[in-house]
Motif scaffolding. Structure first.
Motif, PDB file in Angstrom:
ATOM      1  N   ALA A 182      38.858  46.775  30.142  1.00 54.42           N
ATOM      2  CA  ALA A 182      38.793  47.773  31.218  1.00 54.42           C
ATOM      3  C   ALA A 182      39.865  48.837  31.051  1.00 54.42           C
ATOM      4  CB  ALA A 182      38.931  47.081  32.572  1.00 54.42           C
ATOM      5  N   MET A 183      41.020  48.441  30.564  1.00 54.25           N
ATOM      6  CA  MET A 183      42.117  49.393  30.380  1.00 54.25           C
ATOM      7  C   MET A 183      41.935  50.263  29.149  1.00 54.25           C
ATOM      8  SD  MET A 183      45.371  46.938  31.317  1.00 54.25           S
ATOM      9  CE  MET A 183      46.570  48.253  31.008  1.00 54.25           C
ATOM     10  N   ALA A 184      41.169  49.781  28.170  1.00 58.16           N
ATOM     11  CA  ALA A 184      41.068  50.479  26.883  1.00 58.16           C
ATOM     12  C   ALA A 184      39.903  51.449  26.805  1.00 58.16           C
ATOM     13  CB  ALA A 184      40.946  49.452  25.755  1.00 58.16           C
ATOM     14  N   ALA A 185      39.054  51.487  27.824  1.00 60.01           N
ATOM     15  CA  ALA A 185      37.847  52.315  27.769  1.00 60.01           C
ATOM     16  C   ALA A 185      37.943  53.521  28.699  1.00 60.01           C
ATOM     17  CB  ALA A 185      36.626  51.479  28.146  1.00 60.01           C
ATOM     18  N   ARG A 186      37.264  54.583  28.320  1.00 62.32           N
ATOM     19  CA  ARG A 186      37.218  55.769  29.177  1.00 62.32           C
ATOM     20  C   ARG A 186      36.423  55.485  30.454  1.00 62.32           C
ATOM     21  NH1 ARG A 186      36.624  57.701  23.918  1.00 62.32           N
ATOM     22  NH2 ARG A 186      38.253  59.182  23.274  1.00 62.32           N
ATOM     23  N   ARG A 187      35.376  54.675  30.339  1.00 59.08           N
ATOM     24  CA  ARG A 187      34.570  54.271  31.487  1.00 59.08           C
ATOM     25  C   ARG A 187      34.403  52.760  31.457  1.00 59.08           C
ATOM     26  NH1 ARG A 187      29.477  55.067  31.659  1.00 59.08           N
ATOM     27  NH2 ARG A 187      29.364  54.971  33.928  1.00 59.08           N
ATOM     28  N   THR A 188      34.498  52.136  32.624  1.00 59.52           N
ATOM     29  CA  THR A 188      34.279  50.700  32.730  1.00 59.52           C
ATOM     30  C   THR A 188      33.258  50.434  33.820  1.00 59.52           C
ATOM     31  OG1 THR A 188      36.495  50.090  31.962  1.00 59.52           O
ATOM     32  CG2 THR A 188      35.318  48.474  33.298  1.00 59.52           C
ATOM     33  N   VAL A 189      32.232  49.683  33.460  1.00 60.18           N
ATOM     34  CA  VAL A 189      31.234  49.242  34.438  1.00 60.18           C
ATOM     35  C   VAL A 189      31.355  47.731  34.544  1.00 60.18           C
ATOM     36  CG1 VAL A 189      28.789  49.093  35.016  1.00 60.18           C
ATOM     37  CG2 VAL A 189      29.685  51.154  33.899  1.00 60.18           C
ATOM     38  N   ALA A 190      31.474  47.234  35.770  1.00 60.18           N
ATOM     39  CA  ALA A 190      31.627  45.804  36.002  1.00 60.18           C
ATOM     40  C   ALA A 190      30.538  45.295  36.921  1.00 60.18           C
ATOM     41  CB  ALA A 190      32.995  45.511  36.624  1.00 60.18           C
ATOM     42  N   THR A 191      30.040  44.103  36.619  1.00 65.23           N
ATOM     43  CA  THR A 191      29.164  43.418  37.566  1.00 65.23           C
ATOM     44  C   THR A 191      30.000  42.416  38.346  1.00 65.23           C
ATOM     45  OG1 THR A 191      28.548  41.749  35.906  1.00 65.23           O
ATOM     46  CG2 THR A 191      27.072  43.639  36.189  1.00 65.23           C
ATOM     47  N   VAL A 192      29.628  42.210  39.602  1.00 68.67           N
ATOM     48  CA  VAL A 192      30.276  41.212  40.453  1.00 68.67           C
ATOM     49  C   VAL A 192      29.195  40.455  41.215  1.00 68.67           C
ATOM     50  CG1 VAL A 192      32.412  42.536  40.731  1.00 68.67           C
ATOM     51  CG2 VAL A 192      30.553  42.843  42.367  1.00 68.67           C
ATOM     52  N   HIS A 193      29.525  39.255  41.647  1.00 66.88           N
ATOM     53  CA  HIS A 193      28.595  38.489  42.463  1.00 66.88           C
ATOM     54  C   HIS A 193      28.806  38.739  43.956  1.00 66.88           C
ATOM     55  CE1 HIS A 193      26.910  36.442  39.089  1.00 66.88           C
ATOM     56  NE2 HIS A 193      28.041  35.878  38.742  1.00 66.88           N
ATOM     57  N   GLU A 194      29.960  39.308  44.282  1.00 68.04           N
ATOM     58  CA  GLU A 194      30.264  39.532  45.702  1.00 68.04           C
ATOM     59  C   GLU A 194      31.056  40.824  45.859  1.00 68.04           C
ATOM     60  OE1 GLU A 194      32.499  37.269  49.452  1.00 68.04           O
ATOM     61  OE2 GLU A 194      32.422  36.319  47.462  1.00 68.04           O
ATOM     62  N   ILE A 195      30.620  41.670  46.764  1.00 66.50           N
ATOM     63  CA  ILE A 195      31.359  42.874  47.125  1.00 66.50           C
ATOM     64  C   ILE A 195      31.968  42.638  48.502  1.00 66.50           C
ATOM     65  CG2 ILE A 195      31.191  45.320  47.696  1.00 66.50           C
ATOM     66  CD1 ILE A 195      28.966  45.535  45.612  1.00 66.50           C
ATOM     67  N   VAL A 196      33.283  42.812  48.584  1.00 71.37           N
ATOM     68  CA  VAL A 196      34.001  42.528  49.828  1.00 71.37           C
ATOM     69  C   VAL A 196      34.574  43.816  50.408  1.00 71.37           C
ATOM     70  CG1 VAL A 196      34.549  40.205  49.034  1.00 71.37           C
ATOM     71  CG2 VAL A 196      36.180  42.066  48.622  1.00 71.37           C
ATOM     72  N   GLU A 197      34.972  43.756  51.655  1.00 74.18           N
ATOM     73  CA  GLU A 197      35.583  44.898  52.317  1.00 74.18           C
ATOM     74  C   GLU A 197      36.969  45.170  51.749  1.00 74.18           C
ATOM     75  OE1 GLU A 197      34.194  46.891  54.559  1.00 74.18           O
ATOM     76  OE2 GLU A 197      32.325  45.740  54.407  1.00 74.18           O
ATOM     77  N   LEU A 198      37.394  46.421  51.840  1.00 76.26           N
ATOM     78  CA  LEU A 198      38.747  46.759  51.422  1.00 76.26           C
ATOM     79  C   LEU A 198      39.746  45.900  52.187  1.00 76.26           C
ATOM     80  CD1 LEU A 198      38.668  50.670  51.217  1.00 76.26           C
ATOM     81  CD2 LEU A 198      38.596  49.035  49.332  1.00 76.26           C
ATOM     82  N   GLY A 199      40.718  45.360  51.457  1.00 73.78           N
ATOM     83  CA  GLY A 199      41.730  44.513  52.071  1.00 73.78           C
ATOM     84  C   GLY A 199      41.399  43.037  52.028  1.00 73.78           C
ATOM     85  N   ALA A 200      40.156  42.700  51.693  1.00 75.28           N
ATOM     86  CA  ALA A 200      39.768  41.290  51.653  1.00 75.28           C
ATOM     87  C   ALA A 200      40.302  40.587  50.407  1.00 75.28           C
ATOM     88  CB  ALA A 200      38.255  41.151  51.724  1.00 75.28           C
ATOM     89  N   LEU A 201      40.564  41.337  49.364  1.00 74.54           N
ATOM     90  CA  LEU A 201      41.123  40.754  48.145  1.00 74.54           C
ATOM     91  C   LEU A 201      42.651  40.732  48.256  1.00 74.54           C
ATOM     92  CD1 LEU A 201      39.001  42.552  45.391  1.00 74.54           C
ATOM     93  CD2 LEU A 201      38.642  40.261  46.333  1.00 74.54           C
ATOM     94  N   ASP A 202      43.230  39.582  48.062  1.00 75.86           N
ATOM     95  CA  ASP A 202      44.690  39.471  48.047  1.00 75.86           C
ATOM     96  C   ASP A 202      45.219  40.330  46.900  1.00 75.86           C
ATOM     97  OD1 ASP A 202      47.347  38.791  47.819  1.00 75.86           O
ATOM     98  OD2 ASP A 202      47.007  36.628  47.741  1.00 75.86           O
ATOM     99  N   PRO A 203      46.082  41.303  47.183  1.00 77.40           N
ATOM    100  CA  PRO A 203      46.595  42.159  46.113  1.00 77.40           C
ATOM    101  C   PRO A 203      47.213  41.377  44.957  1.00 77.40           C
ATOM    102  CG  PRO A 203      47.197  43.060  48.245  1.00 77.40           C
ATOM    103  CD  PRO A 203      46.602  41.707  48.509  1.00 77.40           C
ATOM    104  N   GLU A 204      47.808  40.221  45.261  1.00 76.66           N
ATOM    105  CA  GLU A 204      48.411  39.415  44.207  1.00 76.66           C
ATOM    106  C   GLU A 204      47.360  38.748  43.323  1.00 76.66           C
ATOM    107  OE1 GLU A 204      51.581  39.271  43.493  1.00 76.66           O
ATOM    108  OE2 GLU A 204      52.097  40.609  45.151  1.00 76.66           O
ATOM    109  N   ALA A 205      46.115  38.687  43.794  1.00 78.17           N
ATOM    110  CA  ALA A 205      45.044  38.042  43.032  1.00 78.17           C
ATOM    111  C   ALA A 205      44.182  39.043  42.268  1.00 78.17           C
ATOM    112  CB  ALA A 205      44.156  37.221  43.967  1.00 78.17           C
ATOM    113  N   VAL A 206      44.368  40.333  42.526  1.00 79.77           N
ATOM    114  CA  VAL A 206      43.595  41.358  41.818  1.00 79.77           C
ATOM    115  C   VAL A 206      44.059  41.410  40.368  1.00 79.77           C
ATOM    116  CG1 VAL A 206      43.123  43.822  41.617  1.00 79.77           C
ATOM    117  CG2 VAL A 206      43.101  42.728  43.865  1.00 79.77           C
ATOM    118  N   VAL A 207      43.146  41.157  39.445  1.00 83.76           N
ATOM    119  CA  VAL A 207      43.480  41.148  38.020  1.00 83.76           C
ATOM    120  C   VAL A 207      43.276  42.530  37.414  1.00 83.76           C
ATOM    121  CG1 VAL A 207      42.954  40.111  35.781  1.00 83.76           C
ATOM    122  CG2 VAL A 207      42.849  38.715  37.863  1.00 83.76           C
TER     123      VAL A 207
END
Length: 234
Positions: A182-207
C-alpha cells in the motif's frame, strides 16, 4: 468530505492502464485479494508487470490472469510449486519474463519504495546468479549486493475492516505484504469484509492508514467446506 468507499470493484479498477506495474498481496493462500484479481481480469489491462510472493496457484486468481496472457513480467520469490502449471508452461515457452527475488529482499525492496529509500545493500544473493550485473560492496568484512526499490502503479490488497477514510486492519496472516505494498504504490485498492464508522477502529490497531489507500470495496465473507469442517475464506 473524504469518502473512499467504491460502489464496485469495476469502478475501483477503472482506468488501470496497459503496461502498469501491479502489486498483489497474499502469502500462500492467506490474504489473496481474489475478487480484485478477477476484477482486473475483467477490466482488460494488458502487458502488466505483477509483483507477488508467488506465481499463481491452480487455474484461478493470479494464474487465471497469467493464462489470459495479460502479464508480461512477474517479480516474485517463489514461482514454482506443485500447482503452478500455468506459470511453468508460459515460462518454458518464453511467453513471460521472471525476475526472481529472495523473499526478504522482495519485502525490503517494496518497503524501501514506500519509505523513499533510493537503494540498500544486503548480503542476500551475493555469489549467486541473482547478483550478476549488480554493484557489490564489502561492509564490515562481508560482501553485500545493491538492491533498488520496487514501485508500483497499483496495489491490490485484502484487509479485514476499513472506514471511509481508508484506514485498514487485517486478519492474522492475511496481513503479510499488504501494508508495505500500500505504501509503495501510486494507487491502492483494498477489499474489506466490514466497513465501520469513523472512530470505530482503535487508532493503535490501524495497520494501514488511509493516506496510503485510494479506494475501499466491501466484499461478502465466504465460507468453504473442507474435510467436514466449515473453513473461513480469507
Amino acid at each position: 468530505m473524504i469518502d473512499k468507499i467504491a460502489p464496485s470493484i469495476g469502478q475501483a479498477l477503472a482506468g488501470t492502464r496497459d503496461g502498469a506495474t501491479v502489486m498483489i498481496g497474499g502469502f500462500g493462500t492467506a490474504g489473496i485479494p481474489g475478487e480484485l484479481i478477477d476484477g482486473l481480469l475483467a477490466q482488460g489491462a494488458r502487458d502488466l508487470t505483477v509483483v507477488n510472493n508467488n506465481a499463481g496457484n491452480g487455474d484461478t486468481g493470479l494464474a487465471a490472469l497469467l493464462k489470459a496472457g495479460r502479464v508480461r513480467k512477474i517479480i516474485c520469490s517463489f514461482p514454482r510449486q506443485a500447482d503452478s502449471h500455468v506459470f511453468d508452461a508460459l515460462y518454458r515457452d518464453g511467453r513471460i519474463e521472471l525476475e526472481l527475488v529472495p523473499q526478504g529482499n522482495l519485502a525490503e525492496r517494496i518497503r524501501a519504495a514506500g519509505a523513499g529509500i533510493g537503494g540498500f545493500f544486503t548480503p542476500t544473493g551475493y555469489g549467486t546468479p541473482l547478483a550478476q550485473g549488480k554493484e557489490v560492496r564489502e561492509i564490515d568484512g562481508r560482501m553485500h549486493v545493491l538492491e533498488y526499490p520496487i514501485h508500483a502503479d497499483l496495489a491490490l490488497i485484502k484487509a479485514e475492516r476499513g472506514d471511509r477514510w481508508g484506514n485498514l486492519t487485517y486478519r492474522k496472516a492475511a496481513r503479510n505484504f499488504g501494508p508495505v505494498m500500500a505504501m509503495a504504490a501510486r494507487r491502492t485498492v483494498a477489499t474489506v469484509h466490514e466497513i465501520v464508522e469513523l472512530g470505530a477502529l482503535d487508532p493503535e490497531a490501524v495497520v494501514t492508514p488511509g493516506i496510503f489507500v485510494s479506494q475501499v470495496v466491501r466484499i461478502p465473507r465466504t465460507r468453504t467446506q473442507a474435510g467436514g469442517f466449515i473453513k473461513r475464506a480469507d
